[in-house]
Scaffold this motif. Structure first.
Motif, PDB file in Angstrom:
ATOM      1  N   ALA A 120     -54.609 -30.172  -8.813  1.00 56.29           N
ATOM      2  CA  ALA A 120     -55.515 -31.227  -9.279  1.00 56.29           C
ATOM      3  C   ALA A 120     -55.043 -32.597  -8.808  1.00 56.29           C
ATOM      4  O   ALA A 120     -55.843 -33.413  -8.322  1.00 56.29           O
ATOM      5  N   ARG A 121     -53.732 -32.869  -8.934  1.00 52.83           N
ATOM      6  CA  ARG A 121     -53.213 -34.163  -8.474  1.00 52.83           C
ATOM      7  C   ARG A 121     -53.323 -34.288  -6.960  1.00 52.83           C
ATOM      8  O   ARG A 121     -53.674 -35.355  -6.439  1.00 52.83           O
ATOM      9  N   GLY A 122     -53.019 -33.227  -6.251  1.00 50.24           N
ATOM     10  CA  GLY A 122     -53.130 -33.269  -4.800  1.00 50.24           C
ATOM     11  C   GLY A 122     -54.551 -33.487  -4.339  1.00 50.24           C
ATOM     12  O   GLY A 122     -54.810 -34.268  -3.409  1.00 50.24           O
ATOM     13  N   ALA A 123     -55.509 -32.808  -4.983  1.00 52.50           N
ATOM     14  CA  ALA A 123     -56.920 -32.982  -4.615  1.00 52.50           C
ATOM     15  C   ALA A 123     -57.390 -34.400  -4.896  1.00 52.50           C
ATOM     16  O   ALA A 123     -58.151 -34.984  -4.116  1.00 52.50           O
ATOM     17  N   ALA A 124     -56.923 -34.987  -6.009  1.00 48.71           N
ATOM     18  CA  ALA A 124     -57.326 -36.357  -6.349  1.00 48.71           C
ATOM     19  C   ALA A 124     -56.793 -37.357  -5.329  1.00 48.71           C
ATOM     20  O   ALA A 124     -57.525 -38.261  -4.884  1.00 48.71           O
ATOM     21  N   VAL A 125     -55.522 -37.206  -4.938  1.00 51.77           N
ATOM     22  CA  VAL A 125     -54.934 -38.120  -3.952  1.00 51.77           C
ATOM     23  C   VAL A 125     -55.643 -37.996  -2.610  1.00 51.77           C
ATOM     24  O   VAL A 125     -56.015 -39.003  -1.977  1.00 51.77           O
ATOM     25  N   SER A 126     -55.867 -36.773  -2.150  1.00 56.42           N
ATOM     26  CA  SER A 126     -56.507 -36.559  -0.849  1.00 56.42           C
ATOM     27  C   SER A 126     -57.938 -37.076  -0.840  1.00 56.42           C
ATOM     28  O   SER A 126     -58.372 -37.717   0.127  1.00 56.42           O
ATOM     29  N   THR A 127     -58.680 -36.819  -1.914  1.00 54.43           N
ATOM     30  CA  THR A 127     -60.074 -37.267  -1.981  1.00 54.43           C
ATOM     31  C   THR A 127     -60.162 -38.789  -2.004  1.00 54.43           C
ATOM     32  O   THR A 127     -61.043 -39.381  -1.364  1.00 54.43           O
ATOM     33  N   ALA A 128     -59.241 -39.429  -2.727  1.00 50.96           N
ATOM     34  CA  ALA A 128     -59.257 -40.896  -2.797  1.00 50.96           C
ATOM     35  C   ALA A 128     -59.011 -41.506  -1.420  1.00 50.96           C
ATOM     36  O   ALA A 128     -59.734 -42.422  -0.987  1.00 50.96           O
ATOM     37  N   TYR A 129     -58.000 -41.022  -0.722  1.00 51.75           N
ATOM     38  CA  TYR A 129     -57.725 -41.527   0.630  1.00 51.75           C
ATOM     39  C   TYR A 129     -58.930 -41.275   1.549  1.00 51.75           C
ATOM     40  O   TYR A 129     -59.307 -42.146   2.351  1.00 51.75           O
ATOM     41  N   ALA A 130     -59.499 -40.089   1.458  1.00 55.30           N
ATOM     42  CA  ALA A 130     -60.604 -39.735   2.353  1.00 55.30           C
ATOM     43  C   ALA A 130     -61.814 -40.625   2.122  1.00 55.30           C
ATOM     44  O   ALA A 130     -62.460 -41.085   3.077  1.00 55.30           O
ATOM     45  N   LEU A 131     -62.162 -40.889   0.866  1.00 52.90           N
ATOM     46  CA  LEU A 131     -63.319 -41.732   0.577  1.00 52.90           C
ATOM     47  C   LEU A 131     -63.135 -43.142   1.126  1.00 52.90           C
ATOM     48  O   LEU A 131     -64.074 -43.741   1.665  1.00 52.90           O
ATOM     49  N   VAL A 132     -61.929 -43.672   1.002  1.00 55.39           N
ATOM     50  CA  VAL A 132     -61.659 -45.007   1.544  1.00 55.39           C
ATOM     51  C   VAL A 132     -61.809 -45.012   3.065  1.00 55.39           C
ATOM     52  O   VAL A 132     -62.417 -45.925   3.650  1.00 55.39           O
ATOM     53  N   LEU A 133     -61.274 -44.000   3.727  1.00 56.97           N
ATOM     54  CA  LEU A 133     -61.337 -43.936   5.189  1.00 56.97           C
ATOM     55  C   LEU A 133     -62.767 -43.724   5.673  1.00 56.97           C
ATOM     56  O   LEU A 133     -63.186 -44.325   6.671  1.00 56.97           O
ATOM     57  N   PHE A 134     -63.533 -42.901   4.981  1.00 52.90           N
ATOM     58  CA  PHE A 134     -64.932 -42.709   5.361  1.00 52.90           C
ATOM     59  C   PHE A 134     -65.718 -44.007   5.173  1.00 52.90           C
ATOM     60  O   PHE A 134     -66.568 -44.354   6.011  1.00 52.90           O
ATOM     61  N   ALA A 135     -65.441 -44.734   4.100  1.00 51.01           N
ATOM     62  CA  ALA A 135     -66.119 -46.013   3.875  1.00 51.01           C
ATOM     63  C   ALA A 135     -65.768 -47.018   4.971  1.00 51.01           C
ATOM     64  O   ALA A 135     -66.631 -47.770   5.442  1.00 51.01           O
ATOM     65  N   LEU A 136     -64.509 -47.044   5.385  1.00 48.47           N
ATOM     66  CA  LEU A 136     -64.100 -47.937   6.470  1.00 48.47           C
ATOM     67  C   LEU A 136     -64.821 -47.579   7.772  1.00 48.47           C
ATOM     68  O   LEU A 136     -65.207 -48.469   8.537  1.00 48.47           O
ATOM     69  N   ALA A 137     -64.995 -46.288   8.017  1.00 50.86           N
ATOM     70  CA  ALA A 137     -65.686 -45.856   9.232  1.00 50.86           C
ATOM     71  C   ALA A 137     -67.133 -46.337   9.237  1.00 50.86           C
ATOM     72  O   ALA A 137     -67.619 -46.886  10.240  1.00 50.86           O
ATOM     73  N   LEU A 181     -50.236 -18.755  -6.667  1.00 50.81           N
ATOM     74  CA  LEU A 181     -49.549 -17.482  -6.466  1.00 50.81           C
ATOM     75  C   LEU A 181     -48.553 -17.234  -7.596  1.00 50.81           C
ATOM     76  O   LEU A 181     -47.430 -16.808  -7.380  1.00 50.81           O
ATOM     77  N   GLN A 182     -48.981 -17.544  -8.791  1.00 51.71           N
ATOM     78  CA  GLN A 182     -48.208 -17.292 -10.001  1.00 51.71           C
ATOM     79  C   GLN A 182     -48.975 -16.299 -10.866  1.00 51.71           C
ATOM     80  O   GLN A 182     -50.210 -16.202 -10.765  1.00 51.71           O
ATOM     81  N   PRO A 183     -48.260 -15.546 -11.710  1.00 50.67           N
ATOM     82  CA  PRO A 183     -48.998 -14.644 -12.616  1.00 50.67           C
ATOM     83  C   PRO A 183     -50.049 -15.385 -13.435  1.00 50.67           C
ATOM     84  O   PRO A 183     -51.148 -14.882 -13.637  1.00 50.67           O
ATOM     85  N   GLN A 184     -49.710 -16.604 -13.886  1.00 53.49           N
ATOM     86  CA  GLN A 184     -50.658 -17.455 -14.584  1.00 53.49           C
ATOM     87  C   GLN A 184     -50.981 -18.655 -13.687  1.00 53.49           C
ATOM     88  O   GLN A 184     -50.093 -19.375 -13.255  1.00 53.49           O
ATOM     89  N   LEU A 185     -52.253 -18.815 -13.411  1.00 54.00           N
ATOM     90  CA  LEU A 185     -52.691 -19.869 -12.492  1.00 54.00           C
ATOM     91  C   LEU A 185     -52.349 -21.248 -13.043  1.00 54.00           C
ATOM     92  O   LEU A 185     -52.640 -21.561 -14.204  1.00 54.00           O
ATOM     93  N   GLU A 186     -51.717 -22.072 -12.212  1.00 54.68           N
ATOM     94  CA  GLU A 186     -51.368 -23.434 -12.572  1.00 54.68           C
ATOM     95  C   GLU A 186     -52.242 -24.405 -11.777  1.00 54.68           C
ATOM     96  O   GLU A 186     -52.302 -24.337 -10.549  1.00 54.68           O
ATOM     97  N   TRP A 187     -52.900 -25.318 -12.488  1.00 48.64           N
ATOM     98  CA  TRP A 187     -53.818 -26.250 -11.848  1.00 48.64           C
ATOM     99  C   TRP A 187     -53.236 -27.644 -11.666  1.00 48.64           C
ATOM    100  O   TRP A 187     -53.804 -28.454 -10.936  1.00 48.64           O
ATOM    101  N   GLY A 188     -52.134 -27.965 -12.316  1.00 53.35           N
ATOM    102  CA  GLY A 188     -51.638 -29.338 -12.338  1.00 53.35           C
ATOM    103  C   GLY A 188     -51.395 -29.924 -10.960  1.00 53.35           C
ATOM    104  O   GLY A 188     -51.919 -30.989 -10.609  1.00 53.35           O
ATOM    105  N   GLY A 189     -50.592 -29.253 -10.153  1.00 55.85           N
ATOM    106  CA  GLY A 189     -50.261 -29.775  -8.828  1.00 55.85           C
ATOM    107  C   GLY A 189     -51.473 -29.850  -7.919  1.00 55.85           C
ATOM    108  O   GLY A 189     -51.654 -30.843  -7.194  1.00 55.85           O
TER     109      GLY A 189
END
Length: 319
Positions: A291-308, A281-289
């Protein structure tokens, strides 16, 4: 006498032949590779068991699915009624800070963004935890899980089908809320560009793209809750325990993120990035935050799915 001797010889020969055949079969079985697949019934294909459409129809026909979708579809109309009762945001004054709620009545796009803003923190956590946490544990509580495995449905196939459908229903919940909000908001406040809280505005075409990015990031950020719920669903036979445990652990993550004494350690918490979609929601789209948030969430999710999958593969299913 000669006939009796001949018959005895024939019988002994037959016995010797049978014993030789049995020894040959045992030898061949022992020499066969241990990883060889056992013989199966003609036409049996593990990948064709428990089709996704069958699991989707089962989940869609359940009352809790309709209730969840009904609540999400009703929320925009509740907000419209609240704005109608409370008056225009500009008339209420404020502390000088402008938020998405303050610009909610500017257009249908602003209202859709406001719907995501008020629900992303907790409300959208519930359907994800419900769809992913109830899927396996409910089968165990109904004592139907062992019959599915005896069909026979391979365990990995069963989990994969249920996880795919659960994630699809969760994604549908993420899309339903802003979609209904966009339609209801346009009918109530008109069609127009997106007024940004930081100042300026975006044309409707660009705003629709930004809204899609926001919804996609919210879904990715909820994969941690999905992983927690799905793993707990394979551990317990109580659906409420799996759903409640996932929601509770998500709340614990939010509480830990509020502890500023943790410093940079908070960046490893998925909750720390849950509102990183505000960068869209900025005039210029910012991807940094995002991208980091998606990487952290995906990493946790893959580990939990593997444990399941790992836990369920060795689980003694008696329910």
């Amino acid at each position: 006498m000669k006939a009796g001797a001949a018959n005895g010889a024939t019988a002994n020969g037959t016995t010797a032949t049978a014993a030789g055949a049995a020894s040959t079969a045992v030898a061949e079985r022992e020499s066969a590779p241990t990883g060889a697949a056992p013989e199966t019934a003609p036409g049996y294909r593990p990948r064709h068991t428990l089709p996704l459409r069958v699991e989707a129809v089962r989940q869609l026909s359940r009352r809790r699915t309709l209730v969840v979708y009904g609540i999400l579809a009703a929320l925009p109309f509740i907000l419209i009624a609240a704005f109608a009762i409370g008056g225009d945001p500009d008339e209420r004054g404020g502390n000088g800070r402008i938020s998405l709620i303050d610009t909610a009545t500017a257009s249908g796009l602003n209202f859709a963004m406001a719907c995501v803003f008020v629900s992303a923190g907790f409300l959208l956590v519930v359907p994800v935890a419900l769809f992913c946490g109830d899927t396996v544990a409910s089968e165990a509580s109904w004592s139907s899980l062992r019959y599915l495995l005896a069909s026979p449905v391979p365990r990995s196939r069963l989990l994969l089908s249920k996880l795919t459908v659960a994630l699809a229903f969760s994604a549908a919940a993420m899309i339903l809320l802003p979609l209904v909000g966009l339609l209801a908001g346009t009918a109530a406040y008109g069609w127009g560009g997106l007024e940004l809280p930081t100042g300026g505005s975006l044309d409707p075409g660009t705003a629709l793209v930004r809204l899609s990015i926001v919804v996609a990031f919210v879904f990715v950020s909820q994969l941690v809750t999905a992983g927690l719920a799905f793993w707990l669903s394979t551990v317990t036979d109580a659906p409420l325990g799996a759903v409640g445990g996932a929601v509770g652990l998500t709340i614990v993550g939010n509480v830990l993120d509020a502890v500023t004494a943790l410093g940079d350690w908070r960046q490893f918490l998925p909750a720390h990035w849950q509102f990183a979609w505000a960068d869209a929601l900025q005039p210029q789209l910012e991807w940094g935050g995002m991208a980091r948030g998606a990487a952290v969430s995906t990493a946790y999710a893959l580990v939990l799915f593997a444990l399941a999958f790992r836990h369920f593969r060795a689980k003694d299913v008696v329910s």
